[in-house]
Design an enzyme around this catalytic site. Structure first.
Site, PDB file in Angstrom:
ATOM      1  N   THR A  12      61.890  29.359  84.191  1.00 47.05           N
ATOM      2  CA  THR A  12      62.756  30.547  84.197  1.00 47.05           C
ATOM      3  C   THR A  12      62.305  31.566  83.164  1.00 47.05           C
ATOM      4  O   THR A  12      62.335  32.774  83.407  1.00 47.05           O
ATOM      5  CB  THR A  12      64.215  30.126  83.884  1.00 47.05           C
ATOM      6  N   SER A  54      59.350  24.394  87.084  1.00 43.76           N
ATOM      7  CA  SER A  54      59.113  22.998  86.676  1.00 43.76           C
ATOM      8  C   SER A  54      59.600  21.996  87.709  1.00 43.76           C
ATOM      9  O   SER A  54      59.303  20.803  87.609  1.00 43.76           O
ATOM     10  CB  SER A  54      59.721  22.713  85.303  1.00 43.76           C
ATOM     11  N   THR A  85      63.160  24.464  82.363  1.00 44.61           N
ATOM     12  CA  THR A  85      64.093  23.513  81.740  1.00 44.61           C
ATOM     13  C   THR A  85      64.405  22.317  82.635  1.00 44.61           C
ATOM     14  O   THR A  85      64.786  21.258  82.147  1.00 44.61           O
ATOM     15  CB  THR A  85      65.426  24.207  81.366  1.00 44.61           C
ATOM     16  N   ASP A  86      64.241  22.488  83.955  1.00 47.65           N
ATOM     17  CA  ASP A  86      64.739  21.446  84.867  1.00 47.65           C
ATOM     18  C   ASP A  86      64.050  20.099  84.676  1.00 47.65           C
ATOM     19  O   ASP A  86      64.691  19.051  84.804  1.00 47.65           O
ATOM     20  CB  ASP A  86      64.602  21.899  86.323  1.00 47.65           C
TER      21      ASP A  86
END
Ligand code: ASP
Length: 334
Positions: A12, A54, A85-86
């Site tokens: 992101t 990710s 972040t995932d």
């Protein structure tokens, strides 16, 4: 002045919107240019092994990021990895095993809002990460996010939107960042650095699956998994409950490990870990040779560690030895 290598991989933080949903387009230098005062902290160089959401990050990408660190290791004082972040918690855990005992900090960060959003958390997360990577006392793999520093094997994405996206599972945060200050809790160990090189690995076994027990899940699932997987991470109920109403689980699990495959038992409860010895419904597995116990490790770390251990050896005794060796604070020994 300290030298930091910024390894940009997407997420992101690097994403822009062109009408079909956010997708990463910005490069490392473009992102760094948006962060005030970064040039007062260190000399920054850049590399961009990939630019992906990710969600698409795979073990081969973890190896590629580890290779970037390895090739540049002697030339830099620390590394900052920009990442979605995932799946950041998986990558942070994987790097903890692929680059063991690094005296130089390897910091992962990202953001919940893209750099282009006026209310983004990206600027502060990058600034904090570089600040932490420049600090003499920092070492090993960690996640710096939302003002918190979390050990790379203990991070877990807990929130999909809030800026404090990550929590530290079953382990205290390593530090907090307040403005320009790194606050390390009293009693956090500051291990002397002696200039030793880390241990790098460059092989993983991707044939590892997480199986979460749900009521009435048939034990025949183990037969279906045989063809494609070498290891199962079994997320049991509670502190370690495995159904025993008809004996089928015991038979399937014992068969799985007796055929030389790896079975790691953990819990689907996020906090406080596993103890198979407590209830009758877990007892049979507590002493069974070949069953590995996840104890208080995170599922992300269990996946990465199992892939790493099986990537190094096929000998079950050696897999167990690697599995139980504490690495980057991934498990609390009982
Ligand atoms: N889907 C994004 C990713 O993991 C989410 C994020 O970065 O926050 O790449």
């Amino acid at each position: 002045m300290r030298r930091i290598l910024l390894i940009a991989t997407g997420g992101t933080i690097a994403s822009t919107e062109d009408g079909s949903g956010l997708a990463p387009t910005m490069t490392g230098p473009e992102l760094a240019r948006q962060v005030p005062l970064l040039d007062t902290l260190c000399e920054l160089d850049f590399t961009q092994p990939m630019n992906i959401d990710s969600t698409n990050m795979r073990p081969r990408d973890w190896l590629e990021i580890a290779r970037c660190v390895r090739e540049a290791y002697d030339d830099y004082d620390g590394f900052v990895i920009l990442h979605g972040t995932d799946t950041m918690a998986y990558t942070a855990a994987a790097l903890s095993y692929l680059v063991r005992g690094s005296e130089k900090p390897i910091v992962l960060t990202g953001s919940q809002q893209p750099m282009a959003n006026p209310f983004t958390d990206a600027k502060l997360n990058i600034y904090h990460s570089v600040l932490y990577a420049c600090d003499e006392a920092s070492r090993d793999v960690s996640v710096v996010f939302g003002g918190k520093v979390i050990c790379g094997t203990r991070a877990h994405k807990q929130r999909t939107m809030s800026f404090n996206a990550f929590t530290s599972m079953n382990f205290p945060s390593l530090a907090y960042i307040r403005g320009n200050r790194i606050v390390r809790p009293a009693g956090s160990p500051l291990v002397e650095k002696d200039g030793r090189a880390p241990c790098f690995s460059d092989t993983l076994d991707e044939r590892v699956i997480v199986l979460k027990l749900t009521p009435e899940l048939p034990a025949s699932i183990f037969d279906l998994l045989r063809r494609d997987y070498d290891a199962i991470i079994l997320e049991t109920f509670g502190i370690g409950g495995i159904p025993d109403h008809d004996g089928s689980y015991r038979e399937a699990i014992f068969d799985w490990v007796d055929s030389g495959r790896t079975l790691v038992v953990t819990t689907q409860v996020p906090e406080e870990g596993l103890d198979l010895g407590v209830y009758e419904v877990g007892h049979a597995y507590a002493q069974k040779a070949g069953i590995l116990k996840g104890d208080d490790m995170s599922t992300e770390a269990l996946v990465a560690k199992t892939m790493w251990a099986l990537g190094q050896t096929r000998d079950p005794a050696e897999v167990a030895r690697l599995f139980y060796e504490p690495i980057n604070c991934d498990r609390t020994s009982r």
